[in-house]
Design a protein around this motif. Structure first.
Motif, short mmCIF file in Angstrom:
data_model
loop_
_atom_site.label_atom_id
_atom_site.label_comp_id
_atom_site.label_asym_id
_atom_site.label_seq_id
_atom_site.Cartn_x
_atom_site.Cartn_y
_atom_site.Cartn_z
N LEU A 412 9.31 1.75 -2.86
CA LEU A 412 8.50 0.54 -2.76
C LEU A 412 7.35 0.70 -1.78
O LEU A 412 6.21 0.39 -2.09
CB LEU A 412 9.39 -0.64 -2.32
CG LEU A 412 8.66 -1.97 -2.15
CD1 LEU A 412 8.41 -2.59 -3.51
CD2 LEU A 412 9.47 -2.94 -1.30
N THR A 413 7.69 1.19 -0.58
CA THR A 413 6.63 1.31 0.42
C THR A 413 6.19 2.75 0.62
O THR A 413 5.34 3.02 1.46
CB THR A 413 7.08 0.73 1.77
OG1 THR A 413 8.30 1.37 2.14
CG2 THR A 413 7.28 -0.76 1.67
N ALA A 430 2.22 -7.32 5.99
CA ALA A 430 0.85 -7.65 6.41
C ALA A 430 0.89 -8.82 7.37
O ALA A 430 1.74 -9.70 7.26
CB ALA A 430 0.03 -7.99 5.18
N PRO A 431 -0.02 -8.86 8.34
CA PRO A 431 0.00 -9.89 9.39
C PRO A 431 0.12 -11.31 8.85
O PRO A 431 0.81 -12.14 9.44
CB PRO A 431 -1.33 -9.68 10.10
CG PRO A 431 -1.67 -8.25 9.86
CD PRO A 431 -1.12 -7.90 8.52
N GLY A 432 -0.52 -11.57 7.74
CA GLY A 432 -0.49 -12.92 7.21
C GLY A 432 0.91 -13.40 6.84
O GLY A 432 1.23 -14.57 6.96
N LYS A 461 2.58 3.06 2.20
CA LYS A 461 2.27 4.18 3.09
C LYS A 461 0.91 4.79 2.79
O LYS A 461 0.21 5.24 3.69
CB LYS A 461 3.37 5.26 2.96
CG LYS A 461 3.27 6.29 4.03
CD LYS A 461 4.43 7.27 3.95
CE LYS A 461 4.26 8.34 5.01
NZ LYS A 461 5.24 9.41 4.86
N ASP A 462 0.54 4.78 1.49
CA ASP A 462 -0.76 5.39 1.16
C ASP A 462 -1.91 4.43 1.39
O ASP A 462 -3.04 4.72 1.06
CB ASP A 462 -0.75 5.93 -0.28
CG ASP A 462 -0.65 4.79 -1.31
OD1 ASP A 462 -0.37 5.08 -2.48
OD2 ASP A 462 -0.85 3.61 -0.94
N GLY A 463 -1.60 3.26 1.94
CA GLY A 463 -2.67 2.36 2.35
C GLY A 463 -2.89 1.15 1.47
O GLY A 463 -3.45 0.16 1.92
#
Lengths: 697, 120
Positions: A412-413, A430-432, A461-463
């Motif tokens: 997944l990540t 994510a911060p939100g 992980k790849d952004g």
């Protein structure tokens, strides 16, 4: 020492020494063997002790019996002796009252006396102050010794019989004992009359009593001198008895039983009986060995048997203990195997209880192994399910860190399992979305909420960003305390994108519909404008609506991307096909949606016009439509509509909707030019437009 | 009638809708400065022409006519939006700009035009 080692397994001797005796004893006692030995001892020792006591009691009893017997025998002997004395006394009385003696008629008395003696070894002695006057021991008429002294007269009394102690007979020259009395003769002189018996006669009496071989019988006088003895009379008669007996005789002890040592040095048990008449004592003694001997032997046998029993019993107990302890000890291996999960085969030791336990262990082992297998299988299934599940599953601890993750979660990540374990679950949130996630988890741990679902944004992980739908369930223990949470995560990035796309599509659709409605509104407005006959207007309106609809159908078939120009032309001409002849020619061009609709409507107008006034109003009329690409890079589209064979063309007086649509509208729409001419032969329409707009790119 | 003689720019990519809009505005006595059906000519006309008001279709062949709106704002020329989208575009700089959703009645159009003239 080895024995200790064997007993207290594996303990260093030094450690043993260091421990206090009680613990040592206890550890020794805790062994089965020791207990069996103890048991054997506990049984044997009292038994042996009881036997010993019985033997001793028996001995005591025997001894008492013997003593009683001795006492009785001595008393009986004493009576025999007394009887002997009695006889002698009777004789004495008879003789001492003899008138002949009183008359001092010695010869007559002598004869009388000799005749009267019936007791063997007995003679009569009479003495006057000078010496012996009668002595039946010597032949009659023998010379008689004179008295040395009259000491032996002392003690004798008239009218009284005295039994003397042992003395050596002057004439007899051997030990003898006498019954003495004193009489007063007729002439007033005193006479000493004595009936004397040889001591060995007494001994013979003893012998005749038939004492057992080993027994000693003796008669001692008042001085303690041995008068008679059943054994070794020659040696001991005339000698003092043993000092204690001498003491007893002299002190007048009546009777009793004592331990003593005989004159010949044999330890004895001795019974003494004193004749009150004579003051003499009869002793019967039995060697102690005779009494103690058997008892001692029994005791020895008992001791030997006891020692054997104790030794043998202990050994047997030890052995038996070992035979019990060994199978029991073997059970520990079974138990260990059980614990390790190794199959346990029930061993047979021959001991019922142990075998039972062994069977139970075996059964338990089987059951445990089955359960273990089932559990393992179940765990494996669970793990496989979790691992291979298409959704991401993770377990989170109280601190929010990953305890375990499955393959899907890693994917997944884009992290590896190692990168995830120990990380906080919100590590890529994510911060939100962070606050929601953390707040909900806190409530989870606090026990306020058991399950929650939330959507949050995360960074791969790849952004790239993604969206996830998380369902977290709290696992609690029996007390309701939070243990860990199971998080199932769905990657909804695609779904969200699809939702967004759908929204866009719907918006787009809405827009198009609105637009189309606006177009229809316009068509209606144009169709019903002016002084047209409502019926005509309606027909015109419907015709245009259908043309629009056909254009839409065509585009729908092509998924609203582009329609082939041929189809557009055909569709537009379709309602007007009669016997008229149409002609189409041109390369394949894919027309974009906007241009396709515009062209369709334009062609409809041209057709309508042709059908009313032009080539399509006459049977021999003909329409020819040609198109081609020209210009540099073939970027210009040109189409020509040419009517022919119809009635004479008259240019319209004013610009109707159709011409306006074709000349102005279409031109503006296509960003090109449209020329509508009315030569006499037939209407001609030329459309020129950039290909890019035609294709709608 | 306050709309009489006003010069109006039409930006609309749908041919028939543009034609009908022209007719309606003409019937109101207004003067059509130009009808642009694509962005480039629309920007050109917006920059150069003398315009009293503009009617802008937001969606032009998939794109937005915002650049034209910006020029209008720059030049201080009142304008209204016409859109096939159901939602209003009134955010940010375009807050307060009247939005007509297609299909709209001529009365709505008149009302919006008057409103926008009042506002300016």
């Amino acid at each position: 020492m080895t024995w200790w080692r064997e007993h207290v397994r594996g303990e260093k001797l030094s450690v043993l020494k260091a421990r206090d005796p009680r613990t040592l004893a206890r550890s020794w006692l805790s062994s089965l063997r020791s207990r069996l030995v103890l048991l054997t001892l506990a049984v044997l020792v009292p038994a042996l002790v009881a036997a010993g006591i019985a033997v001793y009691a028996g001995y005591l009893n025997d001894r008492a019996e013997v003593e009683k017997h001795l006492q009785e025998t001595s008393r009986a002997l004493s009576l025999v002796v007394d009887r002997q004395f009695g006889q002698a006394e009777a004789l004495l009385w008879a003789l001492s009252t003899s008138s002949q003696l009183l008359a001092k008629d010695y010869p007559a008395f002598d004869a009388r006396a000799r005749a009267a003696i019936r007791i063997p070894g007995t003679w009569v002695l009479v003495e006057d102050e000078r010496g012996q006057v009668i002595n039946t021991l010597l032949p009659p008429g023998s010379a008689l010794p004179s008295l040395g002294n009259r000491d032996h007269w002392r003690g004798a009394a008239e009218g009284n019989v005295r039994i003397s102690n042992l003395f050596m007979g002057i004439v007899a020259k051997r030990p003898a004992v006498g019954l003495d009395t004193l009489i007063t003769a007729a002439d007033g002189s005193r006479l000493f009359v004595s009936v004397i018996t040889r001591a060995d006669t007494m001994s013979q009496i003893l012998i005749d009593q038939g004492l057992p071989q080993t027994w000693i019988g003796a008669i001692i006088d008042r001085n303690g001198t041995v008068v008679a003895r059943n054994r070794d009379a020659d040696r001991f008669v005339g000698q003092p008895a043993t000092p204690e007996n001498v003491q007893r005789a002299r002190s007048g002890v009546r009777q009793g039983v004592w331990e003593s040592v005989s004159l010949d040095g044999i330890p004895t048990v001795l019974a003494l009986s004193r004749s009150p008449g004579s003051g003499w004592s009869t002793i019967v003694a039995v060697p102690q060995s005779e009494i103690t001997g058997p008892a001692r032997r029994t005791a020895l046998v008992l001791a030997a048997a006891g020692a054997l029993l104790l030794g043998g019993g202990t050994a047997v107990a030890w052995r038996v203990g070992r035979s019990i302890a060994a199978p029991i000890a073997d059970l520990t291996f079974d138990a260990e195997a059980l614990g390790r999960g190794v199959p346990v085969v029930a061993r047979t030791s021959g001991m019922l209880e142990v075998d039972r336990v062994a069977r139970a262990l075996s059964a338990a082992s089987t059951e445990l192994r089955e359960r273990e297998t089932a559990l393992q299988a179940s765990e494996e299934r669970l793990r496989a399910t979790q691992e291979n599940a298409p959704v991401a599953i993770a377990e989170i601890g109280r601190d929010g860190r990953f305890l375990s993750v499955n393959e899907a979660r890693c994917r997944l990540t884009g992290h590896t399992r190692d990168e995830l374990i120990g990380q906080h679950f919100a590590h890529v949130t994510a911060p939100g979305s962070l606050d929601d996630d953390l707040a909900l988890f806190a409530r989870h741990v606090a026990g306020e909420v058991d399950t929650y679902t939330t959507e949050s944004e995360f960074t791969h992980k790849d952004g790239h960003q993604g969206w996830a739908r998380v369902t977290s369930t709290a696992i609690r223990n029996d007390d309701g305390v939070f243990r860990y949470a199971v998080r199932v995560v769905e990657d909804i990035t695609e779904r969200r994108a699809a939702d967004r796309r759908q929204k866009l599509l719907i918006d787009e659709l809405n827009h198009r519909v609105k637009n189309t409605l606006a177009v229809v509104q316009s068509i209606a407005a144009q169709s019903f404008k002016g002084e047209r006959d409502p019926k005509d207007a309606l027909q015109a309106f419907q015709g245009r609506l259908l043309a629009l609809s056909e254009a839409h159908n065509l585009l729908t078939r092509e998924s609203w991307e582009a329609a082939p120009i041929e189809r557009i032309v055909e569709n537009a001409l379709q309602p007007f096909r009669g016997s008229n002849h149409f002609d189409m020619d041109g390369p394949m061009i894919r027309v974009g949606p906007k241009a396709a609709v515009s062209l369709a409507l334009a062609f409809h107008e041209l057709c309508t016009n042709a059908a009313k006034y032009g080539a399509l109003s006459a049977p021999q009329g003909h329409v020819r439509i040609t198109w081609f690409l020209e210009g540099e890079a073939r970027s210009v589209f040109r189409l020509r509509w040419e009517e022919s064979g119809g009635p004479e063309v008259r240019p319209p007086t004013r610009s109707g909707f159709g011409s306006r649509l074709v000349e102005r509208g279409l031109a503006a729409e296509l960003g090109g030019t449209v020329a509508l001419r009315y030569p006499a032969s037939g209407v001609v329409c030329e459309i020129v437009a950039p290909l890019v707009i035609i294709e709608g790119r | 009638m306050q709309l009489e003689g006003k010069r109006v720019l039409i930006v609309e990519d749908e041919m028939l809708v543009a034609m009908t809009l022209e007719d309606t505005l003409l019937d109101l006595g207004m003067t059509i400065v130009g009808t642009a059906m694509h962005l480039a000519p629309a920007i050109e006309l917006a920059r150069v022409c003398e315009i009293d008001v503009a009617v802008l279709d937001i969606n032009l062949h998939g794109g937005r006519s915002y650049p034209v709106a910006d020029i209008m704002l720059q030049r201080g020329i009142p304008f209204i939006f016409a859109t096939g989208y159901g939602h209003a575009e009134g955010t940010g700089a375009y807050a307060g700009i009247p939005v007509l959703t297609k299909p709209y009645s001529p009365a709505d159009l008149v009302g919006a035009l008057i409103k926008v003239f009042k506002g300016s």
